[in-house]
Design an enzyme around this catalytic site. Structure first.
Site, short mmCIF file in Angstrom:
data_model
loop_
_atom_site.label_atom_id
_atom_site.label_comp_id
_atom_site.label_asym_id
_atom_site.label_seq_id
_atom_site.Cartn_x
_atom_site.Cartn_y
_atom_site.Cartn_z
N PRO A 9 0.99 -1.06 -0.07
CA PRO A 9 0.18 0.06 -0.02
C PRO A 9 0.89 1.17 -0.05
O PRO A 9 1.86 1.51 0.60
CB PRO A 9 -0.91 -0.11 1.16
CG PRO A 9 -0.09 -1.13 2.26
CD PRO A 9 0.54 -2.06 1.28
N ASN A 10 0.31 2.14 -0.79
CA ASN A 10 0.77 3.43 -0.77
C ASN A 10 2.36 3.76 -1.50
O ASN A 10 2.31 4.61 -1.82
CB ASN A 10 0.88 4.37 0.42
CG ASN A 10 -0.53 4.43 1.14
OD1 ASN A 10 -1.46 4.76 0.61
ND2 ASN A 10 -0.41 4.04 2.38
N ARG A 17 4.56 11.01 -2.65
CA ARG A 17 4.45 10.84 -0.96
C ARG A 17 5.65 11.14 -0.21
O ARG A 17 6.69 10.55 -0.47
CB ARG A 17 3.76 9.40 -1.07
CG ARG A 17 4.13 9.12 0.46
CD ARG A 17 3.77 7.67 0.66
NE ARG A 17 3.44 7.10 2.04
CZ ARG A 17 3.65 5.96 2.75
NH1 ARG A 17 4.31 4.93 1.84
NH2 ARG A 17 3.78 5.65 3.71
N TYR A 22 10.99 9.28 1.12
CA TYR A 22 10.85 8.29 -0.02
C TYR A 22 11.45 8.68 -1.22
O TYR A 22 11.47 8.08 -2.37
CB TYR A 22 9.28 7.84 -0.32
CG TYR A 22 8.70 7.34 0.99
CD1 TYR A 22 9.39 5.82 1.36
CD2 TYR A 22 7.97 7.74 1.69
CE1 TYR A 22 8.61 5.25 2.46
CE2 TYR A 22 7.38 7.27 2.83
CZ TYR A 22 7.65 5.99 3.16
OH TYR A 22 7.02 5.59 4.25
N ASN A 71 7.86 -5.51 -0.57
CA ASN A 71 8.06 -4.26 0.22
C ASN A 71 6.55 -4.27 0.67
O ASN A 71 5.73 -3.66 -0.16
CB ASN A 71 8.45 -3.10 -0.34
CG ASN A 71 8.49 -1.83 0.57
OD1 ASN A 71 7.58 -1.76 1.49
ND2 ASN A 71 9.12 -0.72 0.36
N ALA A 74 2.83 -0.56 4.95
CA ALA A 74 2.28 -0.72 6.28
C ALA A 74 1.77 -2.19 6.84
O ALA A 74 1.69 -2.62 7.89
CB ALA A 74 1.21 0.45 6.64
N HIS A 77 3.90 -4.61 9.27
CA HIS A 77 3.65 -4.45 10.68
C HIS A 77 2.31 -4.92 11.24
O HIS A 77 2.00 -4.81 12.64
CB HIS A 77 3.97 -2.86 11.14
CG HIS A 77 4.77 -2.30 10.30
ND1 HIS A 77 6.43 -2.73 10.45
CD2 HIS A 77 4.78 -1.22 9.32
CE1 HIS A 77 6.96 -1.91 9.58
NE2 HIS A 77 6.04 -1.10 8.98
N GLU A 95 12.61 -9.20 2.38
CA GLU A 95 11.92 -7.85 2.66
C GLU A 95 12.64 -6.78 2.73
O GLU A 95 13.94 -6.76 2.97
CB GLU A 95 11.48 -8.28 4.13
CG GLU A 95 10.77 -6.96 4.83
CD GLU A 95 10.66 -7.21 6.17
OE1 GLU A 95 10.07 -6.19 6.91
OE2 GLU A 95 10.88 -8.25 6.85
N HIS A 97 12.57 -2.50 2.69
CA HIS A 97 12.02 -0.78 2.98
C HIS A 97 12.98 -0.06 2.48
O HIS A 97 14.03 -0.15 2.69
CB HIS A 97 11.97 -0.93 4.48
CG HIS A 97 10.65 -1.94 4.90
ND1 HIS A 97 9.46 -1.85 4.64
CD2 HIS A 97 11.24 -3.22 5.58
CE1 HIS A 97 8.98 -3.08 5.31
NE2 HIS A 97 10.06 -3.80 5.82
N ARG A 104 12.06 5.22 12.90
CA ARG A 104 10.46 5.86 12.80
C ARG A 104 9.62 5.51 13.76
O ARG A 104 10.31 5.00 14.89
CB ARG A 104 10.22 5.35 11.25
CG ARG A 104 10.79 5.94 10.12
CD ARG A 104 10.32 5.61 8.77
NE ARG A 104 9.00 6.49 8.73
CZ ARG A 104 8.12 6.08 7.74
NH1 ARG A 104 8.26 5.13 6.81
NH2 ARG A 104 7.23 6.89 7.63
#
Length: 138
Positions: A9-10, A17, A22, A71, A74, A77, A95, A97, A104
């Site tokens: 997502p996103n 964004r 990013y 990736n 969210a 988590h 994985e 990121h 963060r």
């Protein structure tokens, strides 16, 4: 070698964004660079904002591909389902990121993917994907 990058997502908003976190490049532009950089790897790309669609894609490619770079955004988590999907397949998952999730918010320090992943790469911006590809071809 067949490797798929699956973004959650996103991540379709990369380039728009939170550029301070990013960057300003779209993922589509970066993906073209990856394809040029790794001409001997058949790279494909999938993005969805929907948890179930990500699980479906993982199951679809998880027995035939040589590697999955994930990736999950969210969902990393929060999604036990994505973690279980990775545990159920035979294809290795790295994985990834873009940001350093440990620098963060505290909720980003938990991953349901990491325990079942081949490895985790985070905090190197878009280069995190390049490092993940290299982990499969090294």
């Amino acid at each position: 070698m067949n490797i798929i990058i699956i973004n959650g997502p996103n991540l379709n908003l990369l380039g728009k964004r939170e550029p301070e976190i990013y960057g300003s490049a779209t993922f589509e532009d970066y993906f073209k660079e990856l394809q040029e950089q790794f001409p001997n790897v058949n790279l494909s790309y999938y993005q969805s904002n929907v948890e179930g669609e990500l699980i479906n894609k993982i199951q679809e490619v998880g027995f035939d591909y040589d590697g999955i770079i994930l990736n999950a955004g969210a969902y990393t988590h929060t999604s036990i389902g994505i973690g279980d999907a990775i545990k159920a397949i035979t294809t290795a998952v790295v994985e990834v990121h873009i940001s350093n999730t440990f620098g963060r918010e505290a909720f980003r320090h938990q991953s349901y993917i990491s325990p079942n992943a081949k490895g985790v790469i985070l905090g190197f911006g878009m280069q995190s994907y390049q490092l993940a590809i290299q982990s499969f071809i090294a």
